[in-house]
Design an enzyme around this catalytic site. Structure first.
Site, short mmCIF file in Angstrom:
data_model
loop_
_atom_site.label_atom_id
_atom_site.label_comp_id
_atom_site.label_asym_id
_atom_site.label_seq_id
_atom_site.Cartn_x
_atom_site.Cartn_y
_atom_site.Cartn_z
N GLY A 68 0.58 -1.13 0.26
CA GLY A 68 0.03 -0.02 -0.03
C GLY A 68 0.71 1.16 0.17
N GLY A 117 0.46 -5.12 0.31
CA GLY A 117 -0.90 -5.19 -0.42
C GLY A 117 -0.64 -5.94 -1.52
N GLU A 140 5.67 -4.98 7.11
CA GLU A 140 4.92 -3.94 8.08
C GLU A 140 5.60 -3.74 9.36
OE1 GLU A 140 1.93 -5.65 5.14
OE2 GLU A 140 3.42 -6.41 6.51
N ASP A 148 -1.44 -6.81 7.62
CA ASP A 148 -2.76 -6.79 7.31
C ASP A 148 -3.34 -7.43 6.25
OD1 ASP A 148 -1.83 -4.90 5.89
OD2 ASP A 148 -3.37 -3.58 5.89
#
Length: 372
Positions: A68, A117, A140, A148
């Site tokens: 992301g 992502g 992350e 996530d």
């Protein structure tokens, strides 16, 4: 029929719906416009009887997707970050979930960088192709965030405690390990991708036979290639020994005990862990513990709360600063040590006060996974 979005190109041809991430200068990292475009196209093609098969790939040689666009969140820190984050995550997560339960085969070409992502885009697909250049990670932890895009679910499906290990260390793994952990299905030498893609484009696809025929094509083009042996498989025993514990402190203690006996792997691993945000480490371990017995849609709902709370967390902005802005790789975490991160503080990440008192992902239902 060619439709061009700013950073996503979609095309339907001979029964194949092609989705190309078209932002190579940013390693195809995802922004709001991209996830919205992909999600809309997936929903449209799901209902279109002329589309039998979906294929997702990234423009350029460097990778499918680096994750992301966290720099945008950093830049909005003082000006509407929570509103943007809610829009981004409440579109990205349902888009990821849509791929998991898609009623048609979804092929994802995982060449080069597949991180964050990018993992979210590929993990739920029915046919996931890795190559000799694949670099897979949930990175992350490097930016004071948490894994996530459904990681609460899929990391728990990996052998033993490898999911915990990859989440907490943010280590990058290659094709053989991606296959070993069950998050890819097929190994293809990258030189064969243009041939496979051409064969897919020339074929007339139908709903009734798409699954069988894509299986045959993948077998045909991957017959001559096989990845090297998995490094993670050789480390499985060590990983399980140290990452079985239910607190970060116990994991660190176990690694330290072995490192003191001269084990270089344990020494390197504990040093890696201690370089990460103590808050991120504890939130992530709790997240994986919570996700172990949850359905996929429940994991996404939980992650939505956690993601929004990280938008109010010092360590997220400090992590992004150190990796993506100043690039000094010298973050100053706060709290700086594990002992100063309380259980109450960790628990607070899993509850978020929504404006309308409802998490936008409570509407996700069912957990059907298309299988090939």
């Amino acid at each position: 029929m060619l439709v061009t979005q700013e950073s996503v190109v979609t095309e339907a041809q001979n029964g194949v719906g092609w989705i190309k991430l078209n932002r190579p200068h940013a390693l195809n990292s995802l922004n709001v416009e991209m996830v919205a475009a992909i999600y809309k196209q997936l929903k449209d093609w799901k209902q279109d009887s002329r589309i039998a098969l979906i294929c997702i790939y990234g423009e350029g040689e460097k990778g499918l997707c680096a994750g992301g666009d966290m720099r945008t969140l950093y830049d909005l820190k003082e000006n509407g970050v929570e509103a943007y984050a809610e829009q981004f995550f409440s579109t990205e997560y349902p888009m990821n979930y849509e791929i998991h339960r898609y009623p048609k085969p979804v092929v994802v070409y995982m060449n080069g960088i597949v991180m964050g992502g990018g993992v979210g885009l590929s993990i739920g697909a029915s046919h996931r192709i890795v190559t000799e250049t694949t670099k897979w990670a949930m990175p992350e932890m490097n930016i004071g965030f948490f894994p996530d895009v459904g990681a609460s679910y899929f990391l728990n499906q990996m052998p033993g405690y490898i999911g915990r290990y990859l989440a907490l260390t943010a280590n990058i793994v290659k094709a053989s390990d991606v296959l070993y952990t069950g998050v890819a299905d097929c190994y293809l030498e990258s030189k064969n991708w243009p041939k496979l893609r051409q064969a897919m484009m020339e074929k007339i696809w139908s709903l009734d036979s798409a699954e069988q025929e894509i299986n045959q094509l993948l077998k045909q083009y991957s017959l001559s290639s096989s990845p090297p042996s998995s490094l993670l498989s050789s480390e499985q025993e060590k990983i399980d020994q140290h990452f079985q514990f239910e607190t970060i402190e116990d994991i660190v203690s176990s690694l330290n005990t072995t490192a003191e006996k001269g084990d270089k792997w344990a020494e390197k691993t504990v040093n890696t862990l201690l370089s990460k945000s103590p808050t991120s480490l504890k939130v992530t371990l709790h997240q994986l513990q919570e996700g172990k017995d949850k359905q996929l849609y429940d994991c996404f709902e939980m992650e939505m709360n956690v993601a929004m709370n990280f938008m109010k967390c010092h360590d997220f902005y400090e992590g992004v600063r150190s990796v993506l802005v100043d690039k000094d790789r010298a973050p100053k975490w706060n709290p700086a040590v594990l002992e100063d991160v309380s259980e109450e503080h960790i628990a607070s990440f899993f509850h978020y006060s929504w404006n309308n008192e409802q998490n936008p992902l409570t509407t996700l239902t069912g957990n059907k996974k298309y299988s090939c």
